[in-house]
Design a protein around this motif. Structure first.
Motif, PDB file in Angstrom:
ATOM      1  N   LYS A 197       3.610   5.672  -5.691  1.00 20.74           N
ATOM      2  CA  LYS A 197       3.469   5.723  -7.148  1.00 20.74           C
ATOM      3  C   LYS A 197       2.332   6.646  -7.537  1.00 20.74           C
ATOM      4  O   LYS A 197       2.453   7.438  -8.472  1.00 20.74           O
ATOM      5  CB  LYS A 197       3.221   4.325  -7.706  1.00 20.74           C
ATOM      6  N   HIS A 198       1.215   6.568  -6.813  1.00 22.87           N
ATOM      7  CA  HIS A 198       0.065   7.411  -7.114  1.00 22.87           C
ATOM      8  C   HIS A 198       0.413   8.886  -6.907  1.00 22.87           C
ATOM      9  O   HIS A 198       0.068   9.722  -7.733  1.00 22.87           O
ATOM     10  CB  HIS A 198      -1.126   7.008  -6.244  1.00 22.87           C
ATOM     11  N   ILE A 199       1.110   9.174  -5.848  1.00 20.77           N
ATOM     12  CA  ILE A 199       1.490  10.569  -5.559  1.00 20.77           C
ATOM     13  C   ILE A 199       2.480  11.061  -6.597  1.00 20.77           C
ATOM     14  O   ILE A 199       2.334  12.162  -7.119  1.00 20.77           O
ATOM     15  CB  ILE A 199       2.064  10.696  -4.129  1.00 20.77           C
ATOM     16  N   SER A 200       3.501  10.250  -6.934  1.00 20.93           N
ATOM     17  CA  SER A 200       4.492  10.702  -7.910  1.00 20.93           C
ATOM     18  C   SER A 200       3.866  10.847  -9.296  1.00 20.93           C
ATOM     19  O   SER A 200       4.201  11.761 -10.036  1.00 20.93           O
ATOM     20  CB  SER A 200       5.686   9.761  -7.954  1.00 20.93           C
ATOM     21  N   ASN A 201       2.942   9.954  -9.677  1.00 27.01           N
ATOM     22  CA  ASN A 201       2.244  10.095 -10.963  1.00 27.01           C
ATOM     23  C   ASN A 201       1.367  11.337 -10.958  1.00 27.01           C
ATOM     24  O   ASN A 201       1.272  12.038 -11.954  1.00 27.01           O
ATOM     25  CB  ASN A 201       1.387   8.860 -11.253  1.00 27.01           C
ATOM     26  N   ILE A 204      -6.343   9.619  -1.453  1.00 27.71           N
ATOM     27  CA  ILE A 204      -5.796   8.305  -1.747  1.00 27.71           C
ATOM     28  C   ILE A 204      -6.494   7.248  -0.893  1.00 27.71           C
ATOM     29  O   ILE A 204      -6.869   6.195  -1.373  1.00 27.71           O
ATOM     30  CB  ILE A 204      -4.269   8.292  -1.482  1.00 27.71           C
ATOM     31  N   PHE A 205      -6.691   7.560   0.368  1.00 26.41           N
ATOM     32  CA  PHE A 205      -7.411   6.686   1.277  1.00 26.41           C
ATOM     33  C   PHE A 205      -8.662   7.412   1.751  1.00 26.41           C
ATOM     34  O   PHE A 205      -8.773   8.611   1.586  1.00 26.41           O
ATOM     35  CB  PHE A 205      -6.552   6.321   2.495  1.00 26.41           C
ATOM     36  N   LEU A 237       0.826  -1.212   0.000  1.00 26.44           N
ATOM     37  CA  LEU A 237       0.000   0.000   0.000  1.00 26.44           C
ATOM     38  C   LEU A 237       0.857   1.257   0.000  1.00 26.44           C
ATOM     39  O   LEU A 237       0.517   2.245  -0.667  1.00 26.44           O
ATOM     40  CB  LEU A 237      -0.947  -0.007   1.194  1.00 26.44           C
ATOM     41  N   ARG A 238       1.968   1.234   0.723  1.00 31.37           N
ATOM     42  CA  ARG A 238       2.854   2.409   0.732  1.00 31.37           C
ATOM     43  C   ARG A 238       3.478   2.636  -0.637  1.00 31.37           C
ATOM     44  O   ARG A 238       3.597   3.764  -1.094  1.00 31.37           O
ATOM     45  CB  ARG A 238       3.935   2.246   1.802  1.00 31.37           C
ATOM     46  N   VAL A 239       3.889   1.549  -1.290  1.00 34.30           N
ATOM     47  CA  VAL A 239       4.469   1.673  -2.623  1.00 34.30           C
ATOM     48  C   VAL A 239       3.407   2.188  -3.593  1.00 34.30           C
ATOM     49  O   VAL A 239       3.670   3.070  -4.410  1.00 34.30           O
ATOM     50  CB  VAL A 239       5.049   0.314  -3.087  1.00 34.30           C
TER      51      VAL A 239
END
Length: 168
Positions: free
Chosen positions: A123-127, A150-151, A117-119
């Motif tokens: 990835k979601h934040i960097s994208n 995100i959550f 979940l952290r990864v």
């Protein structure tokens, strides 16, 4: 030598061992401090598993300060042996070990899920930060993050500073 008042006003109340063995309880009875008259079940199981003579020998061979622990161990083993005649307390230990193994597996799976979940979050934040549609100011990035969390939490992340900490 009795603990807990097995003898009253000079009259001898036999300990659980002497009562079960139907013998007179002597003043120096080795069983009396550990098998009081009101706990006959303790000695009954110990007698069934180990035998009174063997218990007597074991207790006499031990120093006084170790006898209480020895009796506790014998009572535990005897009770386990009565419940499970084949495995005794080893069956209990094996069952507990299997439970520990299961819990450790579940913990490892939960920890792996947290890492996943952290990864995914990273990835979601960097994208999201690198996407060309989000080229506004840092405050617009914060608001965009807040409107599309995100959550399912009320969480605001300063993605611009978060992005800088990921990519030095």
């Amino acid at each position: 030598m009795k603990e807990g008042g097995g003898r009253k006003n000079g009259a001898a109340t036999p300990c659980a061992a002497c009562k079960l063995l139907r013998r007179k309880c002597a003043q120096d009875c080795v069983f009396a401090p550990y098998f009081p008259p009101n706990e006959a079940h303790k000695f009954s199981n110990v007698h069934k598993v180990f035998g009174a003579s063997n218990v007597n020998k074991m207790l006499q061979d031990l120093p006084m300060h170790q006898r209480g622990d020895a009796v506790s161990s014998m009572v535990y083993e005897a009770n386990a042996r009565v419940r499970d005649p084949v495995y005794g307390c080893v069956g209990t230990i094996s069952s507990l070990q299997q439970h520990i193994d299961l819990l450790q597996t579940q913990l490892a799976l939960a920890q792996a899920e947290v890492v996943h979940l952290r990864v995914s979050q990273t990835k979601h934040i960097s994208n999201h930060v690198l996407s060309p549609t989000n080229s506004g100011s840092p405050s617009s990035k914060i608001m965009a993050s807040h409107s599309n969390p995100i959550f399912d939490m009320d969480m605001v992340v300063d993605q611009a500073s978060y992005h800088d900490s990921l990519w030095p």
